[in-house]
Design a protein around this motif. Structure first.
Motif, PDB file in Angstrom:
ATOM      1  N   VAL A  11       0.863  -1.177   0.000  1.00 20.33           N
ATOM      2  CA  VAL A  11       0.000   0.000   0.000  1.00 20.33           C
ATOM      3  C   VAL A  11       0.892   1.216   0.000  1.00 20.33           C
ATOM      4  O   VAL A  11       1.971   1.194   0.547  1.00 20.33           O
ATOM      5  CB  VAL A  11      -0.899   0.019   1.250  1.00 20.33           C
ATOM      6  CG1 VAL A  11      -1.893   1.146   1.188  1.00 20.33           C
ATOM      7  CG2 VAL A  11      -1.610  -1.297   1.398  1.00 20.33           C
ATOM      8  N   GLY A  12       0.472   2.269  -0.605  1.00 22.42           N
ATOM      9  CA  GLY A  12       1.338   3.434  -0.699  1.00 22.42           C
ATOM     10  C   GLY A  12       1.123   4.433   0.405  1.00 22.42           C
ATOM     11  O   GLY A  12       0.783   4.086   1.523  1.00 22.42           O
ATOM     12  N   ARG A  13       1.320   5.688   0.097  1.00 26.87           N
ATOM     13  CA  ARG A  13       1.195   6.771   1.050  1.00 26.87           C
ATOM     14  C   ARG A  13      -0.209   6.779   1.638  1.00 26.87           C
ATOM     15  O   ARG A  13      -1.168   6.443   0.982  1.00 26.87           O
ATOM     16  CB  ARG A  13       1.453   8.091   0.319  1.00 26.87           C
ATOM     17  CG  ARG A  13       1.377   9.304   1.156  1.00 26.87           C
ATOM     18  CD  ARG A  13       1.855  10.491   0.357  1.00 26.87           C
ATOM     19  NE  ARG A  13       0.987  10.787  -0.765  1.00 26.87           N
ATOM     20  CZ  ARG A  13       0.033  11.719  -0.755  1.00 26.87           C
ATOM     21  NH1 ARG A  13      -0.172  12.439   0.308  1.00 26.87           N
ATOM     22  NH2 ARG A  13      -0.702  11.932  -1.811  1.00 26.87           N
ATOM     23  N   VAL A  56       6.945   0.199   0.569  1.00 22.94           N
ATOM     24  CA  VAL A  56       7.096   0.199  -0.884  1.00 22.94           C
ATOM     25  C   VAL A  56       8.381   0.895  -1.293  1.00 22.94           C
ATOM     26  O   VAL A  56       8.927   1.657  -0.546  1.00 22.94           O
ATOM     27  CB  VAL A  56       5.909   0.914  -1.571  1.00 22.94           C
ATOM     28  CG1 VAL A  56       4.674   0.070  -1.488  1.00 22.94           C
ATOM     29  CG2 VAL A  56       5.676   2.261  -0.981  1.00 22.94           C
ATOM     30  N   ALA A  64       3.605  15.294   0.088  1.00 21.75           N
ATOM     31  CA  ALA A  64       2.154  15.338   0.211  1.00 21.75           C
ATOM     32  C   ALA A  64       1.706  16.781   0.198  1.00 21.75           C
ATOM     33  O   ALA A  64       2.369  17.649   0.755  1.00 21.75           O
ATOM     34  CB  ALA A  64       1.717  14.678   1.504  1.00 21.75           C
ATOM     35  N   SER A  68       0.098   7.145  -5.355  1.00 17.18           N
ATOM     36  CA  SER A  68       0.876   6.816  -4.150  1.00 17.18           C
ATOM     37  C   SER A  68       0.908   5.331  -3.862  1.00 17.18           C
ATOM     38  O   SER A  68       1.160   4.922  -2.733  1.00 17.18           O
ATOM     39  CB  SER A  68       0.338   7.558  -2.921  1.00 17.18           C
ATOM     40  OG  SER A  68       0.402   8.922  -3.117  1.00 17.18           O
ATOM     41  N   GLU A  69       0.654   4.524  -4.864  1.00 15.72           N
ATOM     42  CA  GLU A  69       0.809   3.078  -4.688  1.00 15.72           C
ATOM     43  C   GLU A  69       2.292   2.726  -4.700  1.00 15.72           C
ATOM     44  O   GLU A  69       2.684   1.715  -4.142  1.00 15.72           O
ATOM     45  CB  GLU A  69       0.118   2.346  -5.828  1.00 15.72           C
ATOM     46  CG  GLU A  69      -1.368   2.359  -5.731  1.00 15.72           C
ATOM     47  CD  GLU A  69      -1.918   0.975  -5.439  1.00 15.72           C
ATOM     48  OE1 GLU A  69      -1.564   0.049  -6.154  1.00 15.72           O
ATOM     49  OE2 GLU A  69      -2.692   0.868  -4.479  1.00 15.72           O
ATOM     50  N   LEU A  70       3.068   3.528  -5.375  1.00 16.29           N
ATOM     51  CA  LEU A  70       4.513   3.347  -5.437  1.00 16.29           C
ATOM     52  C   LEU A  70       5.167   4.670  -5.070  1.00 16.29           C
ATOM     53  O   LEU A  70       4.557   5.733  -5.227  1.00 16.29           O
ATOM     54  CB  LEU A  70       4.958   2.959  -6.855  1.00 16.29           C
ATOM     55  CG  LEU A  70       4.358   1.693  -7.476  1.00 16.29           C
ATOM     56  CD1 LEU A  70       4.784   1.584  -8.946  1.00 16.29           C
ATOM     57  CD2 LEU A  70       4.793   0.478  -6.701  1.00 16.29           C
ATOM     58  N   ALA A  71       6.379   4.586  -4.590  1.00 10.39           N
ATOM     59  CA  ALA A  71       7.155   5.800  -4.327  1.00 10.39           C
ATOM     60  C   ALA A  71       8.240   5.900  -5.386  1.00 10.39           C
ATOM     61  O   ALA A  71       8.833   4.883  -5.755  1.00 10.39           O
ATOM     62  CB  ALA A  71       7.775   5.716  -2.944  1.00 10.39           C
ATOM     63  N   LEU A  82       2.059  15.854  -4.742  1.00 14.26           N
ATOM     64  CA  LEU A  82       0.689  15.386  -4.923  1.00 14.26           C
ATOM     65  C   LEU A  82      -0.235  16.146  -3.995  1.00 14.26           C
ATOM     66  O   LEU A  82       0.216  16.736  -3.004  1.00 14.26           O
ATOM     67  CB  LEU A  82       0.617  13.882  -4.612  1.00 14.26           C
ATOM     68  CG  LEU A  82       1.443  12.985  -5.529  1.00 14.26           C
ATOM     69  CD1 LEU A  82       1.537  11.579  -4.964  1.00 14.26           C
ATOM     70  CD2 LEU A  82       0.847  12.958  -6.923  1.00 14.26           C
ATOM     71  N   PRO A  83      -1.521  16.130  -4.260  1.00 20.34           N
ATOM     72  CA  PRO A  83      -2.450  16.810  -3.363  1.00 20.34           C
ATOM     73  C   PRO A  83      -2.489  16.147  -1.993  1.00 20.34           C
ATOM     74  O   PRO A  83      -2.063  15.005  -1.833  1.00 20.34           O
ATOM     75  CB  PRO A  83      -3.814  16.650  -4.050  1.00 20.34           C
ATOM     76  CG  PRO A  83      -3.575  16.010  -5.338  1.00 20.34           C
ATOM     77  CD  PRO A  83      -2.194  15.487  -5.383  1.00 20.34           C
ATOM     78  N   ARG A 129      -3.930  14.152   1.125  1.00 23.68           N
ATOM     79  CA  ARG A 129      -4.711  12.904   1.052  1.00 23.68           C
ATOM     80  C   ARG A 129      -6.185  13.176   1.329  1.00 23.68           C
ATOM     81  O   ARG A 129      -7.055  12.604   0.684  1.00 23.68           O
ATOM     82  CB  ARG A 129      -4.152  11.910   2.064  1.00 23.68           C
ATOM     83  CG  ARG A 129      -4.853  10.581   2.036  1.00 23.68           C
ATOM     84  CD  ARG A 129      -4.064   9.529   2.761  1.00 23.68           C
ATOM     85  NE  ARG A 129      -4.845   8.347   3.015  1.00 23.68           N
ATOM     86  CZ  ARG A 129      -5.164   7.441   2.097  1.00 23.68           C
ATOM     87  NH1 ARG A 129      -4.766   7.602   0.858  1.00 23.68           N
ATOM     88  NH2 ARG A 129      -5.881   6.384   2.413  1.00 23.68           N
ATOM     89  N   ARG A 130      -6.459  14.040   2.270  1.00 25.75           N
ATOM     90  CA  ARG A 130      -7.860  14.357   2.589  1.00 25.75           C
ATOM     91  C   ARG A 130      -8.057  15.868   2.588  1.00 25.75           C
ATOM     92  O   ARG A 130      -7.141  16.619   2.908  1.00 25.75           O
ATOM     93  CB  ARG A 130      -8.252  13.803   3.959  1.00 25.75           C
ATOM     94  CG  ARG A 130      -8.472  12.302   3.940  1.00 25.75           C
ATOM     95  CD  ARG A 130      -9.204  11.839   5.181  1.00 25.75           C
ATOM     96  NE  ARG A 130      -9.362  10.387   5.176  1.00 25.75           N
ATOM     97  CZ  ARG A 130     -10.432   9.748   4.704  1.00 25.75           C
ATOM     98  NH1 ARG A 130     -11.448  10.421   4.212  1.00 25.75           N
ATOM     99  NH2 ARG A 130     -10.497   8.435   4.746  1.00 25.75           N
ATOM    100  N   TYR A 172      -8.902   6.638  -7.657  1.00 25.07           N
ATOM    101  CA  TYR A 172      -7.996   5.908  -8.551  1.00 25.07           C
ATOM    102  C   TYR A 172      -8.665   4.619  -9.006  1.00 25.07           C
ATOM    103  O   TYR A 172      -9.121   3.825  -8.200  1.00 25.07           O
ATOM    104  CB  TYR A 172      -6.698   5.598  -7.802  1.00 25.07           C
ATOM    105  CG  TYR A 172      -5.715   4.701  -8.535  1.00 25.07           C
ATOM    106  CD1 TYR A 172      -5.416   4.907  -9.869  1.00 25.07           C
ATOM    107  CD2 TYR A 172      -5.071   3.676  -7.862  1.00 25.07           C
ATOM    108  CE1 TYR A 172      -4.503   4.086 -10.529  1.00 25.07           C
ATOM    109  CE2 TYR A 172      -4.156   2.853  -8.508  1.00 25.07           C
ATOM    110  CZ  TYR A 172      -3.877   3.064  -9.836  1.00 25.07           C
ATOM    111  OH  TYR A 172      -2.980   2.257 -10.491  1.00 25.07           O
ATOM    112  N   PRO A 182      -7.468   1.564 -11.184  1.00 25.32           N
ATOM    113  CA  PRO A 182      -6.510   0.831 -12.011  1.00 25.32           C
ATOM    114  C   PRO A 182      -7.256  -0.105 -12.953  1.00 25.32           C
ATOM    115  O   PRO A 182      -8.473  -0.268 -12.819  1.00 25.32           O
ATOM    116  CB  PRO A 182      -5.681   0.058 -10.976  1.00 25.32           C
ATOM    117  CG  PRO A 182      -6.577  -0.097  -9.806  1.00 25.32           C
ATOM    118  CD  PRO A 182      -7.523   1.062  -9.812  1.00 25.32           C
TER     119      PRO A 182
END
Lengths: 241, 320
Positions: free
Chosen positions: A233-235, A241, B4, B67-70, B78-79, B81-82, B92, B94
């Motif tokens: 899971v990412g951020r 990761v 973030a 943000s699934e990968l760094a 990125l914006p 998160r909330r 998202y 996929p």
């Protein structure tokens, strides 16, 4: 919050066959032992092993499976904090376990002619135990690397915790095992099951209560790491990761 | 490095889904780089399409944005998160993602909508509307285990869009959609864009993108090789007509047969010519070939389109 709880219950009830089997199997085992000629101590040990198997293994395997197929990752990415998700899931699983295991406990109580007080104490001990067992199942799923390994780790945890509860051996006062037993989260369950048949006063409630409070705190703190080990899971989520 | 964003109202751009990438690279484990030196800016309310063949790095870039990968290297902003109201800022979808199989499609979508911060009737209203628009209303109460792959794809879109995220990332969103649903999705995304929602899609459905995207970015071998508005991309290679001719018999010294304005691009089969004089050059080229003794089997004429621009920029075909 209630969404996680609600879907766990809904999924359990949607699979009625599995739900009923999960109640019938422990009931059948308990009925066979309670109405047979087994001595109270081995019988109580068996009840403890059965209850812990359902709670620890029953929490660990589905969580690992959902982790491997990406559900945990999806839910965390979808906005549920990892620690909250696994704790709510364990909580919902504990209530399901309690409903499924209560008939087995009542059969033991009925066959042993237990007092209403002993039944209430045993039910309370079972409730605490399935909650703690579910959280141990979360940890078992997190430390293993495959579904098969999760089964093995969870089975080992069942045996170790049953042993630590004094299920297999009566500890000598002052011995190491006695100390371990005093701290065991499941001693109260073991002694409550004995209470249903031979009327001993259960000990270990304080230890179980401490585990019931401290273990979810630990799972909460480790939430991201736990979810990370179950699936990437990412951020907002995870550092794995 | 991932930075973030914030939902601080003093940074309205950041709060509403601006993406900024500088020199971003990514490699899986010790493998070769699948993304290299990617620079990307996506503004508030913009719809950007990532276009490239399989293996170009589109999906990896989408996973980075989600943000699934760094990133292995570079800077990615990125914006938040909330939002300050607790709403998840990212949606998202996929190409494939698991669902809670024994629950209905509607229950799945409601679960994720609530997890993203929607409440009660707000969640059910958004889910029901999107399921209707994307052709899932009739399947709403069926378990997801009974869904075919197209319905699963559409459910993923519902789940990505229901909470009206500031940044919507859709990887191959048109797969599994029939024409009315494609049109509905384009309409939904255009409306979201008008409401300052930012959208990034990765797609190989080139014919649909001019209608949808404000900008198109071509990706090839892990890099963004060119980007711009559709008109800019088309004009960047100049007005040209591509003429593909299959020959039974091939004369010698082909270049010498054509007047200026017609260029031989490929001597293979088919013979590929390019003209800056439009379709008028087609007859002229054919006449020249016949006069030289060639026997023509077929002629295909293509005006410059995005696939042609991609071909010229990268030298590679864009399967669409």
């Amino acid at each position: 919050m209630t969404a996680v709880w609600g879907i766990e219950w809904r999924m359990a009830l949607n699979d009625r066959r599995h739900f009923v089997l999960s109640a019938l199997v422990p009931l059948a085992i308990a009925a066979a032992v309670a109405t047979g000629v087994a001595a109270p101590r081995p019988a109580a040990a068996l009840y403890v092993v059965v209850f812990l198997t359902f709670s620890i293994l029953g929490a660990a395997l589905p969580l690992r499976w959902d982790g491997e197929r990406g559900i945990v990752r999806r839910v965390v990415r979808g906005g549920v904090p990892a620690g909250r998700y696994v704790i709510l899931r364990a909580g919902a699983g504990a209530t399901i376990d309690l409903v499924q295991l209560t008939p087995a406990l009542l059969v033991v109580a009925l066959a042993g002619g237990a007092s209403p007080r002993a039944v209430v104490v045993a039910l309370a001990a079972l409730a605490l135990s399935v909650w703690i067992g579910g959280l141990l199942g979360v940890l078992a799923a997190a430390v293993s690397r495959s579904l098969a390994e999760t089964g093995l780790v969870a089975a080992l945890a069942v045996l170790l915790f049953a042993h630590s509860a004094g299920a297999f051996e009566a500890a000598d006062a002052g011995s190491l095992l006695a100390w371990i037993e005093a701290l065991s989260p499941f001693r109260v369950l073991h002694e409550a099951m004995l209470d249903l048949t031979v009327g001993v006063t259960p000990n270990g409630l304080v230890a179980a209560l401490l585990w019931a409070v401290l273990l979810p705190s630990l799972v909460w703190v480790l939430g991201d790491r736990i979810a990370s080990s179950l699936g990437r899971v990412g951020r907002g989520g995870l550092a794995g990761v | 490095m991932v930075v973030a964003g914030t939902s601080d109202p003093k940074e309205p751009g950041r709060a509403q889904g601006v993406v900024r990438a500088r020199g971003v690279g990514y490699r899986y484990g010790d493998g070769p780089a699948v993304l290299s030196e990617v620079d990307l800016d996506v503004g508030v309310g913009e719809i950007v399409a990532l276009v490239g063949p399989c293996g170009a790095g589109k999906s990896t870039l989408m996973r980075l944005l989600a943000s699934e990968l760094a990133p292995s290297s570079g800077l990615l902003e990125l914006p938040a998160r909330r939002s300050s109201a607790g709403r998840l800022m990212l949606g998202y979808a996929p190409p494939d993602d698991p669902h809670l199989e024994t629950l209905s499609g509607r229950d799945n979508a409601l679960f994720f909508a609530r997890a993203a911060g929607l409440r009660g009737t707000e969640a059910s209203g958004a889910v029901d509307e999107l399921m209707g628009l994307l052709g899932l209303a009739g399947d709403a109460q069926r378990p997801v285990a009974d869904y075919d792959s197209g319905a699963r794809r559409r459910l993923l879109l519902v789940e990505a869009l229901a909470h009206r995220p500031a940044l919507t990332l859709l990887d191959e969103p048109f797969l599994g959609l029939r024409q009315p649903e494609r049109e509905a999705l384009i309409h939904i995304l255009r409306v979201r864009s008008a409401q300052r929602g930012t959208v990034v899609v990765a797609s190989s459905k080139l014919p649909l993108l001019p209608e949808l995207a404000d900008r198109i970015l071509f990706m090839h071998e892990g890099r963004v090789v060119r980007g711009g508005r559709v008109a800019e991309l088309l004009s960047s290679v100049g007005p040209a007509t591509r003429i593909e001719i299959q020959l039974e018999r091939r004369p010698q010294h082909l270049e010498a047969r054509f007047r200026p304005g017609i260029t031989v691009i490929s001597h293979g089969d088919p013979l590929v010519l390019e003209s800056t004089r439009g379709q008028a050059a087609v007859g002229e080229a054919c006449s020249a070939l016949i006069a030289a003794g060639a026997v023509i089997r077929s002629v295909t004429v293509r005006e410059t389109d995005l696939a042609e621009v991609f071909r010229r920029v990268t030298g590679a075909e864009l399967a669409s």
